[in-house]
Design a protein around this motif. Structure first.
Motif, short mmCIF file in Angstrom:
data_model
loop_
_atom_site.label_atom_id
_atom_site.label_comp_id
_atom_site.label_asym_id
_atom_site.label_seq_id
_atom_site.Cartn_x
_atom_site.Cartn_y
_atom_site.Cartn_z
N THR A 67 0.83 -1.20 0.00
CA THR A 67 0.00 0.00 0.00
C THR A 67 0.87 1.25 0.00
OG1 THR A 67 -1.64 -1.23 1.30
CG2 THR A 67 -1.94 1.14 1.12
N ALA A 68 1.99 1.21 0.74
CA ALA A 68 2.91 2.36 0.76
C ALA A 68 3.53 2.57 -0.62
CB ALA A 68 4.00 2.13 1.80
N LEU A 69 3.86 1.47 -1.29
CA LEU A 69 4.45 1.56 -2.63
C LEU A 69 3.52 2.31 -3.58
CD1 LEU A 69 6.72 0.61 -4.65
CD2 LEU A 69 5.21 -1.33 -5.14
N HIS A 70 2.25 1.95 -3.54
CA HIS A 70 1.27 2.59 -4.44
C HIS A 70 0.84 3.96 -3.94
CE1 HIS A 70 0.92 -0.90 -7.03
NE2 HIS A 70 0.75 -1.67 -5.97
N SER A 71 1.30 4.32 -2.76
CA SER A 71 0.95 5.64 -2.22
C SER A 71 2.09 6.64 -2.37
CB SER A 71 0.57 5.53 -0.74
OG SER A 71 -0.55 4.70 -0.57
N GLY A 72 3.25 6.17 -2.86
CA GLY A 72 4.35 7.09 -3.12
C GLY A 72 5.69 6.74 -2.54
N ASP A 73 5.76 5.78 -1.62
CA ASP A 73 7.05 5.40 -1.04
C ASP A 73 7.65 4.25 -1.85
OD1 ASP A 73 9.27 4.85 0.44
OD2 ASP A 73 8.20 4.16 2.23
N THR A 75 10.67 3.33 -1.88
CA THR A 75 11.83 2.73 -1.22
C THR A 75 11.52 1.35 -0.63
OG1 THR A 75 11.39 3.71 0.97
CG2 THR A 75 12.65 5.03 -0.62
N VAL A 76 10.24 1.02 -0.45
CA VAL A 76 9.92 -0.27 0.17
C VAL A 76 10.37 -1.44 -0.70
CG1 VAL A 76 7.95 0.66 1.45
CG2 VAL A 76 7.59 -0.26 -0.85
N GLU A 77 10.44 -1.21 -2.00
CA GLU A 77 10.89 -2.28 -2.90
C GLU A 77 12.36 -2.58 -2.69
OE1 GLU A 77 10.75 -3.46 -7.65
OE2 GLU A 77 10.07 -1.49 -6.98
N ALA A 78 13.18 -1.52 -2.62
CA ALA A 78 14.62 -1.71 -2.42
C ALA A 78 14.93 -2.33 -1.07
CB ALA A 78 15.34 -0.37 -2.57
N LYS A 79 14.06 -2.12 -0.09
CA LYS A 79 14.27 -2.68 1.25
C LYS A 79 13.89 -4.16 1.32
CE LYS A 79 13.38 1.83 3.32
NZ LYS A 79 12.35 2.72 3.90
N PRO A 111 0.13 -8.25 17.91
CA PRO A 111 0.58 -7.61 16.67
C PRO A 111 2.06 -7.30 16.70
CG PRO A 111 -0.62 -6.04 18.02
CD PRO A 111 -0.78 -7.39 18.68
N GLY A 112 2.71 -7.41 15.55
CA GLY A 112 4.15 -7.15 15.47
C GLY A 112 4.45 -5.71 15.09
N GLY A 113 5.74 -5.40 15.03
CA GLY A 113 6.16 -4.07 14.62
C GLY A 113 6.03 -3.89 13.12
N ALA A 114 5.64 -2.72 12.68
CA ALA A 114 5.40 -2.47 11.27
C ALA A 114 6.70 -2.29 10.50
CB ALA A 114 4.53 -1.23 11.10
N VAL A 115 6.62 -2.45 9.18
CA VAL A 115 7.76 -2.15 8.33
C VAL A 115 8.01 -0.65 8.38
CG1 VAL A 115 7.37 -4.11 6.78
CG2 VAL A 115 6.24 -1.94 6.33
N PHE A 116 9.24 -0.26 8.04
CA PHE A 116 9.60 1.16 8.10
C PHE A 116 9.13 1.85 6.82
CE2 PHE A 116 12.63 4.63 7.26
CZ PHE A 116 12.33 5.42 8.35
N ILE A 117 8.18 2.74 6.94
CA ILE A 117 7.63 3.49 5.81
C ILE A 117 8.15 4.93 5.88
CG2 ILE A 117 5.55 4.25 4.61
CD1 ILE A 117 5.86 1.22 4.73
N GLU A 118 8.64 5.43 4.78
CA GLU A 118 9.11 6.82 4.73
C GLU A 118 7.91 7.72 4.46
OE1 GLU A 118 12.59 7.45 2.38
OE2 GLU A 118 13.57 5.60 3.06
N ARG A 119 7.29 8.13 5.52
CA ARG A 119 6.02 8.83 5.44
C ARG A 119 6.11 10.18 4.72
NH1 ARG A 119 1.19 6.15 7.03
NH2 ARG A 119 1.77 4.46 8.45
#
Length: 258
Positions: A67-73, A75-79, A111-119
């Motif tokens: 969802t972050a990828l399609h919203s503009g971040d 960098t999640v792919e490279a991570k 629940p676990g910790g979320a992935v790091f999203i560059e907000r």
């Protein structure tokens, strides 16, 4: 195919580790169904529940990242977040290890910790809220997929051990969904409402985010809070037509060492 395209393809390929957990889930589920390990049914249930829980955690984090990828971040792919690799998360201990340990120790879908999203790369409050909501929505889909077939009677002819294993895994998904949707700093529920809060309030709350999950877990040790929480959980399970007693049988089988 260019080198860039190849690298991108590798970043999006499904992790062999994730596929291994899926394989364990399928094989152990078949073992429970067929009673192949009749003398060790509890161990098969344990493998099925733990592997299924890890698979759902990976899908939860993947949903945040996709969802972050399609919203503009981008960098999640490279991570490596799109590979469903539990070791690629910025907080693998929080995202995978601790939730599994809490399942083993307390039977709670923590629940676990979320992935790091560059907000800062994302524009629009609705997008920020949707990124946070994507993970719990995966857990909710898991709840429906696990408990609805039991509630509709589609598995009435299945071995009771298999039904109990599904019910217990569904129970964990219900607890994870409910806990994650609490509007507590550090949880996805707060991430959903945070973009709509005044900037000053967000700055004041931010320092408490790392302790939100611990605070919730601490409150669950309070008898009155614990009773209300599990009353809600059992009520939701009953609403889907699954007897909570079936999940209790699954929990008992899961703890094969006791």
């Amino acid at each position: 195919m260019t080198a860039t395209t190849t690298a991108r393809s590798e970043k999006r390929g499904i992790s062999p580790l994730f596929l291994a957990f899926v394989a364990i889930m399928l094989v152990s589920g078949w073992a429970v169904w067929s009673r192949t390990l009749a003398a060790n049914t509890g161990f098969a249930v344990f493998l099925f529940v733990v592997s299924g829980w890890v698979v759902s955690l990976c899908l939860h984090e993947y949903a945040h990242a996709r969802t972050a990828l399609h919203s503009g971040d981008l960098t999640v792919e490279a991570k490596g977040y799109l590979q469903l690799n539990p070791l690629a998360y910025s907080h693998a201990l929080l995202s995978i290890v601790l939730p599994v340990l809490f399942v083993i120790m307390g039977g709670i879908g923590l629940p676990g910790g979320a992935v790091f999203i560059e907000r800062h790369r994302i524009r629009g409050r609705w997008r920020h809220s949707l990124i946070s909501a994507a993970g719990p929505l995966v857990n909710l889909v898991c709840v429906v997929g696990l408990l609805l077939p039991l509630g509709l009677g589609w598995l009435d002819t299945a071995p009771v051990e298999f039904q109990a294993a599904l019910a217990f895994l569904g129970f964990l998904e219900v607890t994870a969904t409910l806990l994650n949707l609490l509007p507590v700093p550090g949880l996805d529920g707060y991430g959903i409402v945070e973009p709509w809060l005044p900037p000053g309030l967000r700055r004041q709350v931010a320092p408490f985010a790392p302790f939100g999950l611990l605070a919730v877990f601490g409150l669950l040790w309070v008898p009155e809070v614990n009773r209300v929480f599990f009353d809600v959980i059992y009520g939701l399970i009953r609403a889907l037509g699954t007897p909570p007693e079936l999940a209790a049988i699954g929990d008992s089988l899961f703890r094969f060492w006791q």
